[in-house]
Design a protein around this motif. Structure first.
Motif, mmCIF file in Angstrom:
data_model
loop_
_atom_site.group_PDB
_atom_site.id
_atom_site.type_symbol
_atom_site.label_atom_id
_atom_site.label_comp_id
_atom_site.label_asym_id
_atom_site.label_seq_id
_atom_site.Cartn_x
_atom_site.Cartn_y
_atom_site.Cartn_z
ATOM 1 N N LEU A 135 0.740 -1.324 -0.178
ATOM 2 C CA LEU A 135 0.092 -0.083 -0.026
ATOM 3 C C LEU A 135 0.901 1.193 0.099
ATOM 4 O O LEU A 135 0.577 2.107 -0.817
ATOM 5 N N ILE A 136 1.949 1.285 0.752
ATOM 6 C CA ILE A 136 2.899 2.301 0.856
ATOM 7 C C ILE A 136 3.486 2.519 -0.657
ATOM 8 O O ILE A 136 3.586 3.897 -1.197
ATOM 9 N N LEU A 137 3.874 1.484 -1.264
ATOM 10 C CA LEU A 137 4.535 1.717 -2.649
ATOM 11 C C LEU A 137 3.310 2.236 -3.455
ATOM 12 O O LEU A 137 3.904 2.873 -4.553
ATOM 13 N N GLU A 184 1.962 7.322 -6.798
ATOM 14 C CA GLU A 184 1.104 8.258 -7.335
ATOM 15 C C GLU A 184 1.951 9.782 -7.188
ATOM 16 O O GLU A 184 1.198 10.714 -7.095
ATOM 17 N N GLY A 185 3.313 9.575 -6.299
ATOM 18 C CA GLY A 185 3.860 10.823 -6.254
ATOM 19 C C GLY A 185 3.401 11.642 -4.934
ATOM 20 O O GLY A 185 3.418 12.665 -4.773
ATOM 21 N N VAL A 186 2.493 10.658 -4.204
ATOM 22 C CA VAL A 186 2.247 11.322 -3.027
ATOM 23 C C VAL A 186 3.037 11.110 -1.694
ATOM 24 O O VAL A 186 3.596 10.136 -1.653
#
Length: 209
Positions: free
Chosen positions: A163-165, A170-172
């Motif tokens: 999920l982190i990846l 998304e550049g977030v």
């Protein structure tokens, strides 16, 4: 002038609940002592305790005899001379013999204790192995429980990492979510994390097949 008793201030009430000592679990596992796991060692330790007690008693008796001899003012007659004269051994001669006998017992006891120590050292490795053999089934059960929990944690770690990846893809910036990445577990992507390493070690040791 009247004397007034000072009123002692009341102690502040402790808001914490009273501490209750934890109760021992009735089914708590008890590890055998080395003496229990290896009866040969247990017998040797009993003998060591018996001889040590005897040596301590002889040392105390020796001190008493030496003090008595030091203040004995009676004439001293050699036991052989007393025997020729038909007399009983003199008080001093009797004390000297008792002292010699006690010193001999102490020397023999100390020599025996040295020998026991050598035998103990030769048995300790064998006793440790016996304890480990006895506890191995319980160790296997508990390692298995830990492995199951760690495997579940490893799966959860991987899912969190995915999920982190995805967020990063998304550049977030996810810094506002807090320190959610468990760095102490190592890398979740390449199978080199600490959980994986531990699981590999216990499998090689014969557990959690």
């Amino acid at each position: 002038m009247p004397i007034f008793n000072k009123v002692k201030p009341r102690p502040a009430t402790d808001p914490r609940p009273p501490r209750i000592a934890p109760k021992a679990k009735p089914d708590a596992y008890r590890v055998l002592s080395q003496a229990e796991a290896l009866p040969e060692l247990g017998s040797l330790l009993e003998k060591e305790n018996e001889i040590s007690t005897s040596v301590r008693a002889d040392r105390a008796e020796l001190k008493l005899l030496e003090r008595e001899l030091a203040v004995d003012a009676t004439p001293e007659v050699h036991p052989d001379v007393a025997a020729l004269l038909g007399d009983s051994p003199s008080s001093k001669a009797s004390k000297r013999k008792a002292i010699a006998d006690t010193r001999h017992r102490i020397a023999v006891g100390e020599t025996a204790l040295v020998e026991i120590q050598k035998r103990r050292l030769s048995l300790e490795t064998k006793a440790s192995l016996a304890v480990c053999d006895a506890v191995r089934p319980e160790i296997g059960k508990r390692v298995g429980a830990l492995v199951a929990a760690l495997q579940a944690a490893d799966v959860a770690h991987g899912e969190l990492n995915e999920l982190i990846l995805a967020i990063e893809a998304e550049g977030v910036s996810w810094a506002s979510l807090g320190p959610i990445r468990p760095h102490f577990l190592g890398n979740a992507s390449d199978g080199s994390g600490r959980i994986a390493n531990y699981l590999k070690d216990v499998r090689e040791a014969g557990y959690a097949q």
